[in-house]
Motif scaffolding. Structure first.
Motif, PDB file in Angstrom:
ATOM      1  N   PRO A 226       5.201  -4.242  14.571  1.00  0.00           N
ATOM      2  CA  PRO A 226       4.070  -4.526  13.685  1.00  0.00           C
ATOM      3  C   PRO A 226       3.405  -3.285  13.105  1.00  0.00           C
ATOM      4  O   PRO A 226       2.539  -3.398  12.236  1.00  0.00           O
ATOM      5  CB  PRO A 226       3.101  -5.280  14.602  1.00  0.00           C
ATOM      6  N   ASP A 227       3.804  -2.095  13.578  1.00  0.00           N
ATOM      7  CA  ASP A 227       3.201  -0.859  13.068  1.00  0.00           C
ATOM      8  C   ASP A 227       4.126  -0.117  12.113  1.00  0.00           C
ATOM      9  O   ASP A 227       3.785   0.966  11.636  1.00  0.00           O
ATOM     10  CB  ASP A 227       2.818   0.072  14.227  1.00  0.00           C
ATOM     11  N   ALA A 228       5.298  -0.676  11.826  1.00  0.00           N
ATOM     12  CA  ALA A 228       6.278   0.013  10.982  1.00  0.00           C
ATOM     13  C   ALA A 228       5.820  -0.019   9.530  1.00  0.00           C
ATOM     14  O   ALA A 228       5.966  -1.028   8.841  1.00  0.00           O
ATOM     15  CB  ALA A 228       7.652  -0.634  11.137  1.00  0.00           C
ATOM     16  N   ILE A 229       5.279   1.089   9.056  1.00  0.00           N
ATOM     17  CA  ILE A 229       4.739   1.186   7.706  1.00  0.00           C
ATOM     18  C   ILE A 229       5.692   2.019   6.850  1.00  0.00           C
ATOM     19  O   ILE A 229       6.159   3.076   7.275  1.00  0.00           O
ATOM     20  CB  ILE A 229       3.313   1.788   7.706  1.00  0.00           C
ATOM     21  N   SER A 230       5.977   1.567   5.654  1.00  0.00           N
ATOM     22  CA  SER A 230       7.020   2.160   4.814  1.00  0.00           C
ATOM     23  C   SER A 230       6.508   3.382   4.049  1.00  0.00           C
ATOM     24  O   SER A 230       6.268   3.324   2.840  1.00  0.00           O
ATOM     25  CB  SER A 230       7.574   1.104   3.852  1.00  0.00           C
ATOM     26  N   VAL A 231       6.358   4.486   4.764  1.00  0.00           N
ATOM     27  CA  VAL A 231       5.963   5.744   4.145  1.00  0.00           C
ATOM     28  C   VAL A 231       7.091   6.212   3.222  1.00  0.00           C
ATOM     29  O   VAL A 231       8.259   6.232   3.611  1.00  0.00           O
ATOM     30  CB  VAL A 231       5.678   6.805   5.224  1.00  0.00           C
ATOM     31  N   GLY A 232       6.725   6.577   2.000  1.00  0.00           N
ATOM     32  CA  GLY A 232       7.721   7.001   1.022  1.00  0.00           C
ATOM     33  C   GLY A 232       8.070   5.921   0.011  1.00  0.00           C
ATOM     34  O   GLY A 232       8.911   6.144  -0.857  1.00  0.00           O
ATOM     35  N   ASP A 233       7.416   4.782   0.098  1.00  0.00           N
ATOM     36  CA  ASP A 233       7.667   3.704  -0.856  1.00  0.00           C
ATOM     37  C   ASP A 233       7.043   4.038  -2.207  1.00  0.00           C
ATOM     38  O   ASP A 233       5.963   4.638  -2.284  1.00  0.00           O
ATOM     39  CB  ASP A 233       7.094   2.395  -0.318  1.00  0.00           C
ATOM     40  N   VAL A 240      -1.854  -0.485  -1.455  1.00  0.00           N
ATOM     41  CA  VAL A 240      -2.818  -0.363  -0.360  1.00  0.00           C
ATOM     42  C   VAL A 240      -4.152   0.174  -0.872  1.00  0.00           C
ATOM     43  O   VAL A 240      -5.222  -0.351  -0.542  1.00  0.00           O
ATOM     44  CB  VAL A 240      -2.252   0.543   0.750  1.00  0.00           C
ATOM     45  N   SER A 241      -4.114   1.226  -1.693  1.00  0.00           N
ATOM     46  CA  SER A 241      -5.358   1.837  -2.150  1.00  0.00           C
ATOM     47  C   SER A 241      -6.132   0.914  -3.087  1.00  0.00           C
ATOM     48  O   SER A 241      -7.368   0.857  -3.045  1.00  0.00           O
ATOM     49  CB  SER A 241      -5.074   3.179  -2.838  1.00  0.00           C
ATOM     50  N   TRP A 242      -5.407   0.166  -3.918  1.00  0.00           N
ATOM     51  CA  TRP A 242      -6.077  -0.764  -4.831  1.00  0.00           C
ATOM     52  C   TRP A 242      -6.698  -1.924  -4.055  1.00  0.00           C
ATOM     53  O   TRP A 242      -7.833  -2.320  -4.309  1.00  0.00           O
ATOM     54  CB  TRP A 242      -5.077  -1.274  -5.860  1.00  0.00           C
ATOM     55  N   ASP A 252       0.991   8.914  -0.102  1.00  0.00           N
ATOM     56  CA  ASP A 252       1.176   8.443   1.268  1.00  0.00           C
ATOM     57  C   ASP A 252       0.025   8.873   2.173  1.00  0.00           C
ATOM     58  O   ASP A 252      -0.384   8.124   3.070  1.00  0.00           O
ATOM     59  CB  ASP A 252       2.501   8.964   1.830  1.00  0.00           C
ATOM     60  N   ARG A 253      -0.480  10.081   1.954  1.00  0.00           N
ATOM     61  CA  ARG A 253      -1.573  10.568   2.797  1.00  0.00           C
ATOM     62  C   ARG A 253      -2.786   9.644   2.695  1.00  0.00           C
ATOM     63  O   ARG A 253      -3.375   9.260   3.704  1.00  0.00           O
ATOM     64  CB  ARG A 253      -1.954  11.994   2.392  1.00  0.00           C
ATOM     65  N   ARG A 254      -3.148   9.283   1.466  1.00  0.00           N
ATOM     66  CA  ARG A 254      -4.292   8.394   1.272  1.00  0.00           C
ATOM     67  C   ARG A 254      -4.001   7.011   1.831  1.00  0.00           C
ATOM     68  O   ARG A 254      -4.878   6.371   2.440  1.00  0.00           O
ATOM     69  CB  ARG A 254      -4.643   8.321  -0.218  1.00  0.00           C
ATOM     70  N   MET A 255      -2.795   6.517   1.652  1.00  0.00           N
ATOM     71  CA  MET A 255      -2.437   5.213   2.198  1.00  0.00           C
ATOM     72  C   MET A 255      -2.611   5.197   3.715  1.00  0.00           C
ATOM     73  O   MET A 255      -3.218   4.277   4.278  1.00  0.00           O
ATOM     74  CB  MET A 255      -0.994   4.864   1.842  1.00  0.00           C
ATOM     75  N   LEU A 256      -2.106   6.225   4.385  1.00  0.00           N
ATOM     76  CA  LEU A 256      -2.205   6.264   5.840  1.00  0.00           C
ATOM     77  C   LEU A 256      -3.653   6.410   6.292  1.00  0.00           C
ATOM     78  O   LEU A 256      -4.041   5.879   7.342  1.00  0.00           O
ATOM     79  CB  LEU A 256      -1.351   7.418   6.386  1.00  0.00           C
ATOM     80  N   GLU A 257      -4.443   7.110   5.511  1.00  0.00           N
ATOM     81  CA  GLU A 257      -5.871   7.232   5.816  1.00  0.00           C
ATOM     82  C   GLU A 257      -6.550   5.860   5.776  1.00  0.00           C
ATOM     83  O   GLU A 257      -7.334   5.503   6.660  1.00  0.00           O
ATOM     84  CB  GLU A 257      -6.517   8.183   4.811  1.00  0.00           C
ATOM     85  N   LEU A 258      -6.239   5.089   4.746  1.00  0.00           N
ATOM     86  CA  LEU A 258      -6.838   3.760   4.619  1.00  0.00           C
ATOM     87  C   LEU A 258      -6.346   2.796   5.696  1.00  0.00           C
ATOM     88  O   LEU A 258      -7.078   1.878   6.104  1.00  0.00           O
ATOM     89  CB  LEU A 258      -6.532   3.188   3.230  1.00  0.00           C
ATOM     90  N   LEU A 259      -5.127   3.003   6.155  1.00  0.00           N
ATOM     91  CA  LEU A 259      -4.550   2.108   7.160  1.00  0.00           C
ATOM     92  C   LEU A 259      -4.815   2.559   8.588  1.00  0.00           C
ATOM     93  O   LEU A 259      -4.461   1.837   9.536  1.00  0.00           O
ATOM     94  CB  LEU A 259      -3.042   1.976   6.943  1.00  0.00           C
ATOM     95  N   GLU A 260      -5.422   3.725   8.766  1.00  0.00           N
ATOM     96  CA  GLU A 260      -5.649   4.240  10.117  1.00  0.00           C
ATOM     97  C   GLU A 260      -6.412   3.263  11.011  1.00  0.00           C
ATOM     98  O   GLU A 260      -6.083   3.131  12.215  1.00  0.00           O
ATOM     99  CB  GLU A 260      -6.386   5.583  10.047  1.00  0.00           C
ATOM    100  N   PRO A 261      -7.413   2.527  10.506  1.00  0.00           N
ATOM    101  CA  PRO A 261      -8.092   1.554  11.378  1.00  0.00           C
ATOM    102  C   PRO A 261      -7.159   0.466  11.912  1.00  0.00           C
ATOM    103  O   PRO A 261      -7.523  -0.237  12.861  1.00  0.00           O
ATOM    104  CB  PRO A 261      -9.162   0.950  10.460  1.00  0.00           C
ATOM    105  N   TYR A 262      -5.985   0.333  11.306  1.00  0.00           N
ATOM    106  CA  TYR A 262      -5.034  -0.705  11.723  1.00  0.00           C
ATOM    107  C   TYR A 262      -3.850  -0.131  12.490  1.00  0.00           C
ATOM    108  O   TYR A 262      -2.825  -0.803  12.628  1.00  0.00           O
ATOM    109  CB  TYR A 262      -4.539  -1.469  10.498  1.00  0.00           C
TER     110      TYR A 262
END
Length: 295
Positions: A226-233, A240-242, A252-262
């Motif tokens: 459930p944590d497998a996030i497709s970095v590099g897509d 995610v950011s929208w 990707d850096r911003r995406m992972l920042e937004l998803l860090e709570p999850y």
């Protein structure tokens, strides 16, 4: 033929749960039909075809082939019964709404890592149209008919794929780089299937041409991670950011920042956002569809 009946949790959405296993509507290994869902696969015991029919809170499964019994033992994972969506703690209103709207969607665990790896490699750095076309043609030329009643085909064996010279892939729309990645990956397919999850991740990461995106695509489907996030897509960071911040563009850096709570459930959030139908505003040219086989 072998069979089994499996009890389902109330409201489980079987079709949406299994939808990530199909690579385009013409995927020859799976069929979503009026009479149920048909899926061809390879197991350690041999090839198998599954037929799943949902009725009420039950799934009736029939299986054919040398791997039929093993395919049936994988049913709880395949149907998402080993997944726990309650582990997701929504931090955003949208995620909360999506989790409620798609409460019946689980993350499947197919148990077949190489089955997931092959299409993921083909999807690297190309459009979905190109990747799906190459996958269909590869199976048509080098796969084999699946056992059972449905006109499905099995993907080529790892031995077949590793034995093909790189130039055999070119007419399929696969350039030398991806062809060599497939050939190398096929040589470790048996180790990959047998390895524990942590070792499987390490084994994939050690293969030249296999990066975080491909690893996530494999482990989310084959292991139900459930944590497998497709970095590099290409599209996911913008989605995610929208969706989570109202920002139309991100890396990707911003995406992972937004998803860090999850963290621990980032792959599940990705799946929910993909189901939502939300898309970031388009800007700039799309990736062009190439005709590699004609080059």
């Amino acid at each position: 033929m072998a069979g089994a009946v499996v009890e389902l949790p109330e409201g489980l959405d079987l079709r949406r749960t299994l939808a990530p296993l199909a690579h385009g509507t013409g995927d020859p290994t799976i069929r979503f039909a009026d009479d149920g869902i048909w899926r061809a696969m390879r197991t350690g015991s041999g090839p198998a075809t599954l037929h799943l029919r949902a009725g009420g809170n039950q799934v009736t499964a029939e299986a054919w082939g040398a791997g039929a019994d093993e395919a049936l033992t994988r049913l709880p994972g395949l149907l998402g019964l080993e997944d726990d969506p309650q582990q997701l703690v929504p931090r955003h209103r949208l995620v909360r709404d999506l989790a409620r709207r798609f409460a019946g969607v689980r993350l499947p665990r197919t148990g077949g890592r190489f089955d997931a790896l092959l299409p993921a490699i083909l999807e690297q750095k190309v459009t979905g149209i190109e990747a799906r076309r190459s996958y269909r043609e590869l199976i048509r030329r080098y796969g084999e008919p699946a056992p059972g009643l449905a006109p499905l085909r099995l993907a080529p064996t790892p031995a077949t794929l590793s034995g093909l010279p790189y130039h055999a892939y070119h007419p399929l729309g696969v350039e030398r780089r991806r062809a060599e990645v497939i050939r190398r990956a096929a040589t470790v397919a048996r180790r990959l299937e047998a390895a524990p999850a942590t070792e499987a991740r390490q084994l994939l990461a050690a293969l030249p041409g296999i990066g975080p995106w491909t690893i996530a695509e494999v482990l989310r489907v084959a292991d139900g991670d459930p944590d497998a996030i497709s970095v590099g897509d290409f599209h996911l960071p913008n989605l995610v950011s929208w969706a989570l911040a109202g920002e139309p563009r991100a890396d990707d850096r911003r995406m992972l920042e937004l998803l860090e709570p999850y963290r621990g459930q980032r792959g599940r959030v990705q799946r929910l956002l993909e189901l939502s139908g939300i898309s970031a505003p388009r800007r700039g040219p799309r990736i062009a569809v190439r005709q590699i086989a004609a080059m």
